[in-house]
Structure formats: C-alpha cells, structure tokens
Design a protein around this motif. Structure first.
Motif, PDB file in Angstrom:
ATOM      1  N   ASP A 208     -18.955 117.415 -55.383  1.00  0.00           N
ATOM      2  CA  ASP A 208     -19.499 117.776 -54.074  1.00  0.00           C
ATOM      3  C   ASP A 208     -19.407 119.284 -53.798  1.00  0.00           C
ATOM      4  N   ARG A 209     -19.042 120.069 -54.794  1.00  0.00           N
ATOM      5  CA  ARG A 209     -18.990 121.528 -54.611  1.00  0.00           C
ATOM      6  C   ARG A 209     -20.395 122.055 -54.324  1.00  0.00           C
ATOM      7  N   LYS A 210     -20.531 122.856 -53.278  1.00  0.00           N
ATOM      8  CA  LYS A 210     -21.843 123.333 -52.852  1.00  0.00           C
ATOM      9  C   LYS A 210     -22.500 124.239 -53.892  1.00  0.00           C
ATOM     10  N   ALA A 302     -14.025 137.323 -58.711  1.00  0.00           N
ATOM     11  CA  ALA A 302     -13.916 136.726 -60.048  1.00  0.00           C
ATOM     12  C   ALA A 302     -13.234 135.370 -59.982  1.00  0.00           C
ATOM     13  N   ASN A 303     -12.225 135.234 -59.115  1.00  0.00           N
ATOM     14  CA  ASN A 303     -11.590 133.933 -58.914  1.00  0.00           C
ATOM     15  C   ASN A 303     -12.610 132.924 -58.413  1.00  0.00           C
ATOM     16  N   GLY A 304     -13.451 133.372 -57.481  1.00  0.00           N
ATOM     17  CA  GLY A 304     -14.466 132.482 -56.930  1.00  0.00           C
ATOM     18  C   GLY A 304     -15.528 132.088 -57.938  1.00  0.00           C
ATOM     19  N   CYS A 314      -7.296 128.509 -60.325  1.00  0.00           N
ATOM     20  CA  CYS A 314      -7.546 129.424 -59.206  1.00  0.00           C
ATOM     21  C   CYS A 314      -6.960 128.881 -57.899  1.00  0.00           C
ATOM     22  N   HIS A 315      -6.593 127.578 -57.885  1.00  0.00           N
ATOM     23  CA  HIS A 315      -5.990 127.019 -56.667  1.00  0.00           C
ATOM     24  C   HIS A 315      -4.596 127.600 -56.425  1.00  0.00           C
ATOM     25  N   ARG A 316      -4.001 128.248 -57.433  1.00  0.00           N
ATOM     26  CA  ARG A 316      -2.658 128.804 -57.287  1.00  0.00           C
ATOM     27  C   ARG A 316      -2.669 130.222 -56.703  1.00  0.00           C
ATOM     28  N   ILE A 317      -3.855 130.729 -56.371  1.00  0.00           N
ATOM     29  CA  ILE A 317      -3.962 132.082 -55.818  1.00  0.00           C
ATOM     30  C   ILE A 317      -4.172 131.996 -54.311  1.00  0.00           C
ATOM     31  N   ILE A 318      -3.300 132.672 -53.569  1.00  0.00           N
ATOM     32  CA  ILE A 318      -3.377 132.678 -52.116  1.00  0.00           C
ATOM     33  C   ILE A 318      -3.440 134.125 -51.627  1.00  0.00           C
ATOM     34  N   SER A 319      -3.687 134.302 -50.338  1.00  0.00           N
ATOM     35  CA  SER A 319      -3.762 135.661 -49.792  1.00  0.00           C
ATOM     36  C   SER A 319      -2.349 136.209 -49.565  1.00  0.00           C
ATOM     37  N   GLU A 320      -2.266 137.500 -49.331  1.00  0.00           N
ATOM     38  CA  GLU A 320      -0.972 138.167 -49.191  1.00  0.00           C
ATOM     39  C   GLU A 320      -0.162 137.619 -48.018  1.00  0.00           C
ATOM     40  N   GLY A 328     -13.413 126.310 -53.903  1.00  0.00           N
ATOM     41  CA  GLY A 328     -14.692 125.633 -54.090  1.00  0.00           C
ATOM     42  C   GLY A 328     -14.638 124.141 -53.836  1.00  0.00           C
ATOM     43  N   GLY A 329     -13.507 123.516 -54.158  1.00  0.00           N
ATOM     44  CA  GLY A 329     -13.374 122.079 -53.942  1.00  0.00           C
ATOM     45  C   GLY A 329     -12.927 121.706 -52.547  1.00  0.00           C
TER      46      GLY A 329
END
Length: 345
Positions: A208-210, A302-304, A314-320, A328-329
């Motif tokens: 279902d990812r757009k 690039a992560n996106g 990439c789910h292990r990357i968060i903002s500061e 995406g999911g």
C-alpha cells in the motif's frame, strides 16, 4: 504514538496500513479483530486496543471468525498454493477452466483472487509465468523453436507475438532485455511486494506504499528490464529470513541485494545496514559519519529513496529531536518495528 482515537478511526476506515500494528478487542462479544475486519463496528466505549494477539488471548478474548486475526492477512490459500506449485514444476502446463473444475475449483473464484492479489487473471498469470521461463531458457542459449514448444505454445508465430508483447523484442533478441521477477509476501504487518533480479533482491515494499508504482518504474528503467510475476532463486531465502525476523529470531539479513543508485545513495544505504538491530540513529549522525555534516537533507532524501524496507533498515533513522518523521510504510509501522526490535534485542 498511536492514540485511541486514531486506532478507532482506522477500524472504521478498514485501513490496511494498520494491519498488525494493533488488534481491536470487543468487550461486549469477547472477540478480537484485525483493523480491517468487515464485521459490524462496535461503539468506542465497547472496545479496547491491544498490541498483540497473545495479549488479547491472555485477556480472555477469542479470535474473530470473520477476519481470523491469528492468520497472516491475505495469506495465500492452500488451493492457490497448490496451483502455483504445479505451475512452478511445469510452466508449460495450462490450467484451463475445465481443468480447474475437475480439481474442484471454481474458475471465477480463482480469477477474482488473482485480480485482487496480482492485478491480472489466473490465465494471464500463467502466460506471464510461461514467458518468464522461456526467457530464462533463451538467455541460457536454448534454441527459439524448442523453447516455444516446450513452453506450451502450438506455433512459433504465437510464441513470438506473446514474447514481443511482454518484452518488446523478438525471442531471438532476448539477450538485449532483462527480467525482474515479482511476488507477494505476507507478513504480520500486511502484504509486501518483492522484486528480484539475478543479482539479488531489488525491491521490498509494503503493497500500500503510495510510491510503489514509481519505484517499480524506476527499477525497470535502471535494470533495463520487464517486471513480471514469477519465481526467483532469491525469493526462498527472502521468505525464510523475513519469517525469522518477524519471529524475533533474526537480527541480520544475508539475502543478496541489488540496489543500483548514485554513489551517494549507495553510501547512505550501506551505512543504513550498519545501524544495529534494536537501536536508532539520526540523519545528522549519518551525515557526520559520511564526513559531510552539511548533507543532512541529502541523507534524508537518500533514506527516502531506499527501495528495500526492513532489510535496509531506514526505519531505524529518526530526527535529532527524537521524532519518527516519515516512513514509506507509514509512521505507525515504523513505530511497531522499532518497538518490536527493542523487545527482542
């Protein structure tokens, strides 16, 4: 974090992106359901939300007989698996409606299932599968005539027309094209779509990812390939390792990957795979590690662009500031994956 209001809205909308992230336990009936259950929706005051099926069972709830929350959502039925195994064993075999009826199967039901889950009819799926097999034989040096008849075609012209309609070239020119195989995979978080080339898995995304359609076009262009349903040697390992991951028994993936991209994207994706299971990193930390502190936005882009979910994490990357930011999911799936890995680390 998922709020009670957002979860209730999800069950009203039957939102499949929340599949596996929570279950709805109905106090008045004593049953629990998945978010997409088609049964009549209870009043807000009569439900409680739980994280796992185990939690619901320990609280005394029974699994719903309509949505069957103990099974994987969209899991391929046994009779469909039997058909696919027979087709894989002999791609030239043709299952016409008469043959399906003799097997006790209703052709219209088979057609609906393939349209819903693959976007094509079963007969079209068979044709694609036969052509995929023929393509591989031709790439291995097999003669066109023998390949045509071994693939179940009655004439060379019919084989040539079908082949060209899919690959855009005549069978004799098949070495100028490549094939990427595609399958559906069922996971506790919902259906995923996987693609693989000879070199390795090149796409793994929630169905279902757009951006999925755009990603499919990109990998077809990057690989100079046609994407068609079919088996690939890498899919068996992918299935096995994903099952082990969701069982909490795998923290590192070894299935081969094939991820063409710019040199910078390649650096970012390789760095992603070094973020340990059960931990998180940030876009800023990634940029610093790459020796380019000012490239935070480029790292985020690039992560996106990562096309291989979970395995390239990439789910292990968060903002500061600790926010989950986009995924995406769906951010709720990102939260589920992080919580799941933390519990099992």
């Amino acid at each position: 974090m998922l709020t009670r209001e957002r979860m209730y809205q999800a069950i009203i909308e039957k939102d499949s992106t929340f599949e596996g992230t929570f279950f709805t336990a109905v106090k008045t009936t004593g049953i629990f359901c998945r978010p997409t259950c088609t049964a009549r929706k209870p009043k807000p005051e009569n439900v409680e939300f739980v994280s796992t099926a185990k939690e619901a069972i320990l609280k005394g709830y029974r699994p719903c007989k309509v949505c069957r929350p103990l099974e994987k959502s969209g899991e391929t039925p046994e009779h469909i698996r039997t058909l696919l195994e027979a087709l894989s064993a002999d791609p030239s075999k043709k299952f016409r409606d008469e043959a399906l009826l003799e097997m006790g199967l209703e052709p219209s039901a088979i057609r609906r299932w393939f349209l819903k889950n693959h976007g094509i009819t079963f007969h079209a799926y068979q044709r694609m599968f036969r052509l995929n097999s023929a393509f591989r034989h031709l790439r291995d040096g097999a003669p066109v005539t023998g390949t045509a008849f071994e693939s179940g075609y009655d004439s060379l012209s019919g084989f040539a027309d079908s082949f060209k309609s899919v690959f855009g070239v005549a069978p004799s020119n098949s070495k100028s094209r490549n094939v990427i195989n595609a399958i559906r995979l069922e996971t506790p978080l919902g259906t995923m779509f996987a693609c693989a080339a000879d070199e390795g898995v090149c796409l793994l995304e929630f169905s279902d990812r757009k951006m999925l359609e755009t990603e499919l076009k990109d990998i077809a262009r990057l690989h100079n390939a046609e994407i068609i349903p079919g088996d690939n040697p890498h899919f068996r390992q992918l299935r096995s390792e994903l099952d082990e991951y969701f069982e909490g028994n795998r923290k590192v993936f070894t299935v081969p990957l094939f991820t063409p991209g710019t040199p910078f994207q390649q650096e970012v994706w390789q760095l992603l795979q070094t973020v340990p299971y059960g931990t998180t990193s940030t876009y800023k930390r990634q940029a610093n590690t790459l020796g380019n502190p000012s490239a935070i936005r480029a790292v985020a882009r690039a992560n996106g662009m990562n096309r291989i979910s979970i395995i390239v994490p990439c789910h292990r990357i968060i903002s500061e500031d600790g926010q989950l930011t986009g995924y995406g999911g769906g951010v709720h799936r990102k939260q589920w994956l992080l919580d799941f890995e933390k519990r099992n680390s």
